[in-house]
Scaffold this motif. Structure first.
Motif, short mmCIF file in Angstrom:
data_model
loop_
_atom_site.label_atom_id
_atom_site.label_comp_id
_atom_site.label_asym_id
_atom_site.label_seq_id
_atom_site.Cartn_x
_atom_site.Cartn_y
_atom_site.Cartn_z
N GLY A 47 -32.26 50.43 -69.54
CA GLY A 47 -31.01 50.70 -70.25
C GLY A 47 -31.29 51.16 -71.67
N GLY A 48 -30.32 51.01 -72.54
CA GLY A 48 -30.49 51.44 -73.92
C GLY A 48 -30.38 52.96 -74.04
N THR A 49 -30.92 53.49 -75.14
CA THR A 49 -30.79 54.93 -75.40
C THR A 49 -32.08 55.71 -75.13
OG1 THR A 49 -31.43 54.57 -77.71
CG2 THR A 49 -29.08 54.51 -77.21
N THR A 50 -33.23 55.07 -75.23
CA THR A 50 -34.50 55.81 -75.10
C THR A 50 -34.62 56.59 -73.81
OG1 THR A 50 -35.62 54.19 -76.52
CG2 THR A 50 -37.03 55.59 -75.14
N ASP A 74 -31.06 45.75 -66.15
CA ASP A 74 -30.10 44.85 -66.77
C ASP A 74 -28.78 45.60 -66.96
OD1 ASP A 74 -31.01 46.53 -68.91
OD2 ASP A 74 -30.40 45.03 -70.37
N ARG A 76 -24.81 45.24 -69.21
CA ARG A 76 -23.98 44.56 -70.20
C ARG A 76 -22.65 44.18 -69.57
NH1 ARG A 76 -25.44 49.23 -74.63
NH2 ARG A 76 -27.71 48.94 -74.62
N ASN A 86 -24.89 50.35 -69.37
CA ASN A 86 -26.11 51.08 -69.00
C ASN A 86 -25.85 51.98 -67.79
OD1 ASN A 86 -27.76 50.05 -71.03
ND2 ASN A 86 -28.19 48.20 -69.87
N GLY A 137 -37.38 49.53 -71.38
CA GLY A 137 -37.44 49.87 -72.80
C GLY A 137 -37.98 48.67 -73.57
N LEU A 138 -38.03 48.81 -74.89
CA LEU A 138 -38.54 47.72 -75.74
C LEU A 138 -37.68 47.64 -76.98
CD1 LEU A 138 -40.89 45.63 -76.20
CD2 LEU A 138 -42.03 47.47 -77.49
N HIS A 143 -37.80 42.31 -77.17
CA HIS A 143 -37.08 42.08 -75.91
C HIS A 143 -37.24 43.27 -74.99
CE1 HIS A 143 -33.57 44.42 -77.62
NE2 HIS A 143 -33.48 44.77 -76.34
N THR A 144 -36.98 43.03 -73.70
CA THR A 144 -36.92 44.11 -72.72
C THR A 144 -35.89 43.73 -71.68
OG1 THR A 144 -38.23 45.60 -71.30
CG2 THR A 144 -38.72 43.23 -71.17
N ALA A 145 -35.29 44.73 -71.03
CA ALA A 145 -34.11 44.48 -70.22
C ALA A 145 -33.18 43.62 -71.06
CB ALA A 145 -34.50 43.85 -68.88
N LYS A 170 -28.49 41.17 -79.19
CA LYS A 170 -28.10 42.59 -79.17
C LYS A 170 -26.78 42.70 -78.43
CE LYS A 170 -29.43 47.25 -77.72
NZ LYS A 170 -30.46 48.10 -77.04
N ARG A 175 -24.69 39.29 -70.73
CA ARG A 175 -25.40 40.32 -69.97
C ARG A 175 -25.91 39.73 -68.65
NH1 ARG A 175 -28.58 44.16 -73.10
NH2 ARG A 175 -27.58 44.65 -75.08
N LYS A 198 -40.28 50.79 -83.37
CA LYS A 198 -40.80 49.92 -82.29
C LYS A 198 -42.27 49.53 -82.52
CE LYS A 198 -36.89 50.51 -80.17
NZ LYS A 198 -36.71 51.08 -78.82
C1 6PG Z 1 -30.08 47.17 -73.21
C2 6PG Z 1 -31.46 47.56 -72.77
C3 6PG Z 1 -32.50 47.09 -73.73
C4 6PG Z 1 -33.13 48.33 -74.30
C5 6PG Z 1 -33.87 48.03 -75.56
C6 6PG Z 1 -34.28 49.34 -76.24
O1 6PG Z 1 -29.21 46.90 -72.39
O2 6PG Z 1 -29.88 47.17 -74.43
O3 6PG Z 1 -31.73 47.28 -71.51
O4 6PG Z 1 -33.49 46.29 -73.17
O5 6PG Z 1 -34.02 48.90 -73.34
O6 6PG Z 1 -33.01 47.30 -76.42
O7 6PG Z 1 -33.11 50.03 -76.55
P1 6PG Z 1 -33.19 51.52 -77.15
O8 6PG Z 1 -33.84 52.37 -76.08
O9 6PG Z 1 -31.75 51.92 -77.38
O10 6PG Z 1 -34.01 51.45 -78.40
#
Ligand code: 6PG
Length: 233
Positions: A47-50, A74, A76, A86, A137-138, A143-145, A170, A175, A198
């Motif tokens: 998830g996230g933006t990366t 994961d 939200r 996500n 992601g990280l 944290h991850t997931a 976050k 979640r 990071k």
């Molecule tokens: C989430 C993600 C989370 C994400 C990291 C990195 O739901 O927020 O799963 O684990 O991978 O926070 O987020 P970015 O890629 O936005 O830096």
């Protein structure tokens, strides 16, 4: 020299664009290998933006989409169409543009609330022994997931496949996450880490961050750009 029991396979590239191209190529190759061997490919999305631009590259790739199964690492606890979901990011960047059968896109029903959704997803996961590839992601705190410092990461083999998360640092605070143990049940696992923000989390890797609690048998592949990882391997 200390040798770590869980080595990292580093893949460091000059910039985020080349990281995204390399990860996209790795996913497509993993799919071909899995489909040739077992007739299907089980991929867990980060998830996230990366990963967004990786997913956008996949949207214009040529693949046997009919054999792909998509899972989420994961989710939200927000309404299904919320822009911060996500699943929404992955759908807009990729899944809505390719012919993966909808029944093979296994979303986390996080709108049900963390406990109910974790139970539901754990039941769905019971039917799937191993993934072929997990993407993660990280976060800047390691944290991850949705496995965050100070929380239960589900490292034990008796941990539920999917766990409910509350008070996440976050947003949103509620979640659902695959547990550390379940994320490790995969033939391959790739972290995608870009940007100078990071770097500290990567430097802290062996200090016990959540991301370092995931131990797939094949080890982990860490795809990063120079800003995040140069000089750290
Ligand atoms: C989430 C993600 C989370 C994400 C990291 C990195 O739901 O927020 O799963 O684990 O991978 O926070 O987020 P970015 O890629 O936005 O830096």
């Amino acid at each position: 020299m200390t040798t770590h029991p869980h080595p990292i396979h580093w893949h460091i590239y000059a910039d985020s664009e080349t990281v995204e191209a390399a990860v996209c190529a790795r996913i497509l190759q993993s799919a071909k290998t899995a489909i040739a061997a077992r007739g299907e490919f089980h991929l867990v999305l980060a998830g996230g933006t990366t990963p967004r631009r990786v997913y956008q590259r996949l949207a214009i790739a040529d693949a046997d989409w009919s054999a792909w199964h998509i899972w989420l690492g994961d989710e939200r606890c927000l309404p299904p169409d919320h822009p911060e979901r996500n699943s929404r990011m992955a759908a807009e960047a990729w899944l809505d543009q390719v012919a993966i059968p909808r029944a093979q896109i296994h979303l986390i029903p996080a709108e049900q609330g963390a406990h109910a959704a974790a139970r539901h997803y754990s039941e769905q996961l019971a039917g799937q022994d191993s993934f072929d590839l997990v993407l993660l992601g990280l976060g800047e705190d390691g944290h991850t997931a949705s496995l965050f410092p100070g929380h239960d990461w589900g490292e034990s083999t008796t941990a539920a496949p999917a766990i409910a998360v509350f008070d996440a640092p976050k947003p949103p605070p509620e979640r659902v996450s695959l547990s550390a143990w379940r994320l490790a049940q995969t033939r391959a696992l790739c972290f995608i880490v870009t940007g100078a923000s990071k770097r500290q989390a990567l430097q802290d890797w062996h200090t016990g961050i959540p991301a370092a609690a995931i131990h797939p048998a094949a080890g982990i592949d860490l795809y990063c750009d120079a800003a995040a990882g140069e000089g750290l391997r």
